[in-house]
Design an enzyme around this catalytic site. Sequence first.
Site, short mmCIF file in Angstrom:
data_model
loop_
_atom_site.label_atom_id
_atom_site.label_comp_id
_atom_site.label_asym_id
_atom_site.label_seq_id
_atom_site.Cartn_x
_atom_site.Cartn_y
_atom_site.Cartn_z
N LYS A 185 0.85 -1.20 0.00
CA LYS A 185 0.00 0.00 0.00
C LYS A 185 0.88 1.24 0.00
O LYS A 185 1.86 1.30 0.75
CB LYS A 185 -0.91 -0.03 1.23
CG LYS A 185 -1.95 1.08 1.28
CD LYS A 185 -2.85 0.91 2.50
CE LYS A 185 -3.98 1.91 2.54
NZ LYS A 185 -4.91 1.66 3.67
N SER A 196 -9.86 1.62 2.47
CA SER A 196 -8.97 2.43 1.66
C SER A 196 -7.89 1.61 0.95
O SER A 196 -7.27 2.11 0.01
CB SER A 196 -8.30 3.50 2.52
OG SER A 196 -7.46 2.90 3.48
N SER A 206 -10.07 -0.76 6.67
CA SER A 206 -9.46 -0.68 5.34
C SER A 206 -8.70 -1.90 4.85
O SER A 206 -8.30 -1.94 3.69
CB SER A 206 -8.54 0.53 5.26
OG SER A 206 -9.32 1.67 5.16
N1 GLN Z 1 -13.40 3.72 5.74
C1 GLN Z 1 -12.81 4.21 6.95
C2 GLN Z 1 -12.47 5.68 6.80
O1 GLN Z 1 -12.80 6.21 5.81
C3 GLN Z 1 -11.63 3.40 7.33
C4 GLN Z 1 -10.38 3.80 6.66
C5 GLN Z 1 -9.20 3.00 7.09
O2 GLN Z 1 -9.31 1.98 7.76
N2 GLN Z 1 -8.03 3.50 6.75
O3 GLN Z 1 -11.93 6.28 7.65
#
Ligand code: GLN
Length: 490
Positions: free
Chosen positions: A79, A154, A178
């Site tokens: 990532k 994400s 995410s």
């Molecule tokens: N979808 C969540 C957010 O928008 C989680 C994101 C994540 O785990 N980095 O914050």
Amino acid sequence: MMDLTFATCSEVGRAVRDRKVSAVEVTRHFLKRIGELDPKIGAFTTVNSRAEAQAADVDARLARGEAVGPLAGVPIAIKDLLCTKGLRTTASSKILANFIPPYSATVVRRLEEAGAICIGKTSLDEFGMGSSNENSAFGSVKNPWNPEYVPGGSSGGSAASVAARMALASIGTDTGGSIRQPSSFCGLFGIKPTYGRVSRYGIIAFASSLDQAGPMALSTEDAALILEVISGRCERDSTSADVSVPQFSQQISDQVKGLRIGLPKQYFAEKMDADVERVTRESIEALKKRGAILVDVELPLVKYAVPVYYLVATSEASSNLARYDGMRFGHRSKNATKGDLDDLYSSSRGEGFGPEVKRRIMLGTYALSSGYYDAYYQKASQVRRLIRDEFTRAFTQCDVILSPVCTSPAFKIGERINDPLAMYLNDIFTTSTNLAGLPGMSVPAGFSKEGLPIGVQLMAPHFEESRLFNVSSVLEKDLGAAKSRRPHVI
Ligand code: GLN
């Protein structure tokens, strides 16, 4: 010659160590796939131009008879939130579009020490903020199962790269879901480890008290193998735990007889898609057939997990992202004409950050501001503590908790991007484990009518990731969802 495209990390690592295939051949195979497929998927922000040279080095070490780790020659996508020495690291943000880190994250260093090849860096929602990968400054990523759909977020690029077999596994990060949600949307085994299990050193911070990195893989064994490689105390992260790391991949057992599986009533009361409900029930049935004991557990406060998460995460983000000011690194505006520092800061940040990141900085700054701190940030921290206590209590009645990962399978690109609240609510089942610091895993469990993958979520007490792998392994064998169909692109 083995079929590299459909092999697992452990198989390839073994074949490279046994010199049945060279690390260079494996790397070339996957670089070729990236060249052919990624123009359609958009999973990578940067392909590692030194990947082949790194593979040649692994082969040379083997030729000299040196010990090479369990991931010898295994191509892993990282990532683009993890720093990689000498390789561009963007957080999918314009503000870091040209950032080349002078050091690697501990996770990356440990993978490379185990022989893995960092094949490239994968797209994400900018700084990890989002659930669909549509918040990337480099464009949306397409779900390899159906390119009209999002891969989740994400860590959407990490998920898509593995689902399309452009890498054999990837590393994602999980602040509120995410790793698990994109794993569910793309049919992968993704684990968010216990907070502190994996070093955060060199991972670009979103919300430091919630962030954890973990593997996204094609089998339980691969997820376990990668987790054991990246885990453990690191001197450069004071929050990394000094807890011994089991040989997760060696200890997987299919024994779930007598294991108590907790089903949180509150999760099942949520409105959810009929296919998600069916697949979740089928997973429960499969475990019951193997002799697991089902118990109802109460987690009444999880209904506050989303609001608590969006206060804690945005507050920490507003503080963490203050460092991007155009001075030391990252984008510096050429349009600051007033000649003062504030103008340079605001122009650089205004040009560099995307709309969702700005929204979160504003929300977090507000929640931390004097006069509102007690009502928002402090209150949220207190409820967070209560949620953690509630899980501790639930785990006196059960060994593992099972729930859906998400209320729906992958949704269409564009469908929710203009409704931030609908996007935030997508995190309803995943944020509570981050707030409580618990390990959580998404395991492929079935498919929707449209043929999109659906995962089921498993949660365990702190540092009990082994339990997740045991249950995952049973579901992997009995449901066969990870093997039964292939993504659209392959
Ligand atoms: N979808 C969540 C957010 O928008 C989680 C994101 C994540 O785990 N980095 O914050």
